[in-house]
Write a protein that holds these residues in place. Structure first.
Motif, PDB file in Angstrom:
ATOM      1  N   HIS A 120       0.839  -1.198   0.000  1.00  0.00           N
ATOM      2  CA  HIS A 120       0.000   0.000   0.000  1.00  0.00           C
ATOM      3  C   HIS A 120       0.879   1.256   0.000  1.00  0.00           C
ATOM      4  CE1 HIS A 120      -3.535   2.487   0.903  1.00  0.00           C
ATOM      5  NE2 HIS A 120      -2.700   3.169   1.667  1.00  0.00           N
ATOM      6  N   CYS A 160      -5.115  -4.294   2.676  1.00  0.00           N
ATOM      7  CA  CYS A 160      -4.020  -3.434   3.136  1.00  0.00           C
ATOM      8  C   CYS A 160      -4.387  -2.709   4.418  1.00  0.00           C
ATOM      9  CB  CYS A 160      -3.657  -2.423   2.058  1.00  0.00           C
ATOM     10  SG  CYS A 160      -5.034  -1.387   1.559  1.00  0.00           S
ATOM     11  N   CYS A 216      -9.714   1.142  -0.532  1.00  0.00           N
ATOM     12  CA  CYS A 216      -8.467   1.389  -1.267  1.00  0.00           C
ATOM     13  C   CYS A 216      -8.571   0.793  -2.672  1.00  0.00           C
ATOM     14  CB  CYS A 216      -7.287   0.780  -0.518  1.00  0.00           C
ATOM     15  SG  CYS A 216      -5.734   0.944  -1.386  1.00  0.00           S
ATOM     16  N   GLN A 228      -5.915   1.049  -4.974  1.00  0.00           N
ATOM     17  CA  GLN A 228      -4.583   0.941  -5.583  1.00  0.00           C
ATOM     18  C   GLN A 228      -4.384  -0.442  -6.191  1.00  0.00           C
ATOM     19  OE1 GLN A 228      -2.258   3.833  -2.457  1.00  0.00           O
ATOM     20  NE2 GLN A 228      -1.469   1.797  -2.796  1.00  0.00           N
ATOM     21  N   CYS A 240      -2.598  -3.025  -4.116  1.00  0.00           N
ATOM     22  CA  CYS A 240      -3.346  -3.673  -3.039  1.00  0.00           C
ATOM     23  C   CYS A 240      -4.309  -4.715  -3.587  1.00  0.00           C
ATOM     24  CB  CYS A 240      -4.100  -2.639  -2.222  1.00  0.00           C
ATOM     25  SG  CYS A 240      -2.990  -1.481  -1.422  1.00  0.00           S
TER      26      CYS A 240
HETATM   27 ZN   LIG Z   1      -4.280  -0.195  -0.114  1.00  0.00          ZN
END
Ligand SMILES: [Zn+2]
Length: 376
Positions: A282, A324, A329, A331, A334
């Protein structure tokens, strides 16, 4: 008395009590037909029937428990053909405790080709074979996994597997060198134990990019540093006197991972390690995350399993946290952890670390390592 002796005895007892129960039931039916419901003997028969039914269910339940506690043992070995088997005695001891044992033995080639050891085909083949075996096995009985794998291979294989709930891990130990005292354990074991907690120590590296994570859960505290420049190193282990302000400067303890009271439970070690990797992915947000480890084999396998977003626990299933620790999240690092991981395998021959390519979803380690650079 060992379960191997108890199992046939209880099978016989359950069968015998079952036959007696049926005999009493037929006497009862006969009595009703001959004498009608007014007969006083009926209640005698009903009492005996209830008693024998109770005993029958206890005997049958205990027999089921015995086969659950000792189901099938799966021994998985992925090593170079020439590598010695250090665990023959431990393997034999484990095998005696089980109803049946299945061996998946696959030899691997650790020669690097153009700078990388590519085991993607091997991990995929062994993973599919194990999954097929799990599916064709009786899931009313227990599963026990006995890995003899290199740490990075165990992590990758664990990530691929779908383990039935209650799966036990059996650790073969490290041929006495690191004195692990693990024996068998399950991921469901050991919450709320009063145990030494794994902690992370961070040091700044000479690089511009990349995070290196070293996990150390054996009695040997030292390890060979990696030669690649990274911007940060995170070292996970069990440390002495963490109450002191300067605990980070101190040595790791010889506290081991194990199932005894004073030891850190393997499930806790695996969870802490997976958490450190997920938070590094992360924080890195696309930077390569290099992994080295000196941990018991079962901990590597279980950690790989926990790393997979698909293996989130039921309690977390409703949350939008990809693993994460950050709700919602999005991303890529992740959601697709293996795209950014570079697992390294310790090579005693060169006293260095070799990059490994282990899963189809993993990016070519050479591409990721090309991103690393030293600060000017
Ligand atoms: Zn993350």
């Amino acid at each position: 008395m060992g379960t191997a002796v108890q199992r046939p005895i209880w099978l016989f007892v359950a069968g015998a009590v079952g036959a007696i129960t049926i005999a009493i039931a037929s006497l009862l039916v006969e009595e009703v037909f001959n004498q009608g419901w007014a007969s006083t003997r009926i209640w005698n028969y009903v009492c005996w029937l209830a008693l024998s039914l109770l005993f029958w269910s206890i005997a049958a339940g205990w027999r089921l428990f015995l086969s659950k506690a000792a189901g099938t043992l799966y021994y998985v070995r992925m090593m170079p053909t020439a590598a010695r088997n250090w665990h023959i005695d431990a393997q034999e001891a484990a095998r005696r405790r089980f109803l049946g044992s299945v061996q998946v033995v696959h030899s691997i080639d650790l020669a690097a080709e153009s700078g990388v050891i590519d085991l993607r085909e091997d991990v995929s083949e062994v993973g599919s074979k194990l999954q097929d075996l799990f599916n064709s096995d009786d899931d009313k009985t227990g599963f026990m996994l006995v890995p003899d794998l290199l740490a990075p291979v165990a992590v990758a294989l664990g990530y691929r597997l779908n383990l039935p709930p209650g799966t036990m891990f059996y650790d073969l130990g490290d041929s006495g060198k690191t004195g692990t005292s693990i024996d068998s354990w399950a991921l469901e074991d050991g919450p709320n134990r009063n145990e030494p907690q794994p902690r992370m120590r961070t040091t700044v590296g000479p690089g511009t990019c990349g995070i290196h994570i070293h996990a150390s859960f054996t009695a040997i505290p030292d390890y060979k540093q990696i030669s690649r420049p990274v911007r940060e190193s995170r070292e996970l282990g069990i440390w002495q006197n963490v109450d002191d302000n300067d605990w980070q400067a101190k040595q790791r303890t010889d506290v081991r991972v194990g199932v005894r009271g004073e030891e850190t439970h393997p499930a806790s070690a695996a969870r802490a390690w997976a958490q450190v990797i997920r938070s590094a992915l992360h924080d890195g947000n696309g930077e390569p995350v290099l992994l080295t480890a000196r941990v018991p084999k079962t901990v590597s396998l279980a950690m790989g399993y926990l790393l997979a977003p698909a293996h989130t626990r039921a309690a977390m299933a409703k949350s939008e946290d990809p693993g994460c620790g950050v709700e919602g999240c999005r991303q890529d690092s992740c959601r697709n952890p293996w795209k950014y991981l570079v697992p390294l395998n310790y090579n005693p021959g060169t006293n260095g670390w070799d990059e490994m390519w282990l899963l189809r979803e993993q990016r070519d380690p050479r591409e990721l390592l090309a991103l690393l650079g030293t600060r000017p």
